[in-house]
Design an enzyme around this catalytic site. Structure first.
Site, PDB file in Angstrom:
ATOM      1  CE  LYS A  74      -4.152   1.821   0.522  1.00 26.24           C
ATOM      2  NZ  LYS A  74      -3.799   2.948  -0.358  1.00 26.24           N
ATOM      3  CE  LYS A 110       4.128   7.942  -0.909  1.00 24.86           C
ATOM      4  NZ  LYS A 110       3.113   8.041   0.160  1.00 24.86           N
ATOM      5  CB  THR A 198      -3.545  12.709   6.398  1.00 28.61           C
ATOM      6  OG1 THR A 198      -3.695  11.655   5.442  1.00 28.61           O
ATOM      7  CG2 THR A 198      -2.103  12.744   6.885  1.00 28.61           C
ATOM      8  CG  ASN A 237      -6.353  16.885   2.477  1.00 27.49           C
ATOM      9  OD1 ASN A 237      -7.473  17.310   2.742  1.00 27.49           O
ATOM     10  ND2 ASN A 237      -5.994  15.639   2.716  1.00 27.49           N
TER      11      ASN A 237
END
Length: 476
Positions: A74, A110, A198, A237
């Site tokens: 992931k 990644k 996040t 964000n």
């Protein structure tokens, strides 16, 4: 000064390996296992042609899988002209330990595409994204059971939707196909709460740290968020949502740093007003009336505050500026914002560093929830929400009959509300961040070799990964 992405990526990877080696020395795992855990398992590099404005341009892409001790792997995909192999390796490595720290059953990966997305039209970005996805699919480097990408710097829901659609075209009939990526729009299999995940995780982590009276006492701070002065670097964000939730809980945001300048006001800055200003001024935070504009944005990191949140890119706090950092807590919203040289300086000055592999793991945690939603093909809350509400209504009716006191319609609505998807996601994220923090703190308290939270987090992750390898029977 012109950036050297290859040198920066190499430095970033060296820092990650330094932190790993420091933690590995605090474990009793065999050297062969520690070497296996340390290095990336595979690196896939590709160059593919894309027709742009009648001319063919060659685009560079990369996907790194660090560890396959858990499957799928992931990790996000970033679009940046500064993408380098070592940077992606470092980020994939961090993802492995990040997942282990928060008990998410994924290996780390990644990806990156070496472009400046702002220089391309939406149509061209779609062509690049779909072609990159096709290259990954051909090598089985994407799929709900093999490798699951997510958004990162320069990408978002739009790109994930393109990737998902491309994958489903190749894998027609696969009922789990939506789980090939996370961070998708809700209408295409995404999950509510992913956008702010996040930043909300950063908030939960900071809040939990400030609830530990022994930690706050050592820092000369009172427990709790109320009145704590915050400076954030990066108002994207992660940075925006982190300070939004912190401000709503009583903290005071005194500084916001961005690429084009910074804002500072020791009396506090209205985060929502800055966001509105930015939307009206070509995404620039400068010249906001409620604060002083400072051209040298890096200097704002050195202003007085209680908590500094670097939420931009890696290597932002380094040997040259670490000694001037006045914050008592450095909360790593970004990946690798503090170099190893800077960390040594900060720790010697008695600062508390909340490490990236714990603090910004909210994104991968909620991505895990999205993946679960996709492979189970059912929305969270769908099965139990109405049953919960019926149960709560029965309790409220019983209380009203027993006390002979009628509640208002608003009170009844609040008390009988069942858990929808957003509530369940946020509850799961909060529980994850709290439990992970106490696991890390427990390592630091029990292992006399460990003296800081980053090393404790790495030790915690390494031992979990080592246990996985032992269970596989790979190592005696």
């Amino acid at each position: 000064m012109q950036r050297n992405p290859d040198a920066e990526g190499t430095k970033f990877l060296a820092d990650v390996h330094h932190y790993y080696d420091k933690a590995a020395a605090c474990t009793d795992l065999p050297s062969g296992m520690l070497q296996q855990i340390r290095f990336c398992n595979s690196v896939f590099k590709v160059k593919f042609p894309v027709e742009i404005d009648g001319k063919v341009q060659t685009i560079e892409g990369i996907r790194v899988q660090h560890s396959n001790h858990k499957m799928p792997t992931k990790g996000g995909i970033r679009y940046s002209r500064f993408v380098s192999e070592d940077e992606v390796k470092a980020l994939a490595t961090l993802m492995t330990f990040k997942c282990a720290v928060v008990n998410v059953p994924f290996g780390g990966a990644k990806g990156g595409v070496k472009i400046s997305p702002s220089k391309y039209s939406e149509r061209t970005l779609e062509k690049i994204t779909r072609r990159y996805a096709s290259e990954l699919i051909k090598k089985n480097l994407i799929g709900p059971a093999s490798d699951v990408p997510a958004p990162d710097y320069g990408t978002g829901q739009r790109e994930m939707a393109w990737i998902a659609d491309t994958y489903m075209t190749f894998k027609y009939g696969d009922t789990n196909a939506q789980g090939c990526v996370t961070g998708k729009p809700v209408g295409l299999g995404g999950i509510r709460g992913r956008t702010e995940a996040t930043g909300l995780g950063v908030f939960f982590g900071i809040r939990e740290a400030l609830e530990q009276t022994e930690l706050t006492k050592n820092l000369g701070l009172s427990p709790g968020l109320a009145g704590k002065r915050i400076i954030v670097q990066g108002f994207g964000n992660v940075g925006y949502h982190a300070v939004k939730f912190l401000q709503e809980s009583g903290a005071i945001v005194v500084g916001i740093a961005e690429q084009d300048g910074a804002l500072y006001n020791p009396d506090g800055i209205d985060v929502e007003a800055v966001l509105a200003h930015r939307k009206q001024n070509k995404w620039s935070i400068t010249n906001f009336e409620g604060a002083q504009t400072i051209k040298d944005s890096g200097s704002v990191l050195e202003k007085p505050c209680d908590i500094l949140i670097p939420a931009a890119l890696e290597n932002q706090i380094h040997a040259e500026n670490a000694d001037r950092i006045q914050a008592k807590i450095i909360a790593e919203g970004a990946n690798g914002p503090v170099t190893q040289e800077a960390e040594k300086i900060l720790l010697e000055k008695g600062k508390l560093i909340l490490p990236d592999l714990y603090l910004n793991a909210g994104g991968v945690t909620v991505s895990y929830f999205e993946w679960l939603k996709n492979i189970s093909n059912v929305r969270f809350g769908r099965l139990q929400r109405r049953a919960e509400e019926a149960h709560f209504r029965g309790l409220v009716d019983f209380v009203e009959r027993s006390t002979k006191h009628s509640l208002s319609a608003q009170e009844k609505k609040f008390l009988t509300q069942g858990s929808d998807e957003l509530a369940l996601v946020r509850s799961g994220l909060e529980d994850t961040m709290i439990e992970a923090f106490h696991e890390i703190l427990g390592v630091m308290q029990q292992n006399k070799k460990v003296t800081d939270l980053r090393t404790a987090a790495f030790v915690n992750a390494i031992e979990k990964i080592g246990l996985s390898y032992e269970n596989m029977g790979i190592f005696p």
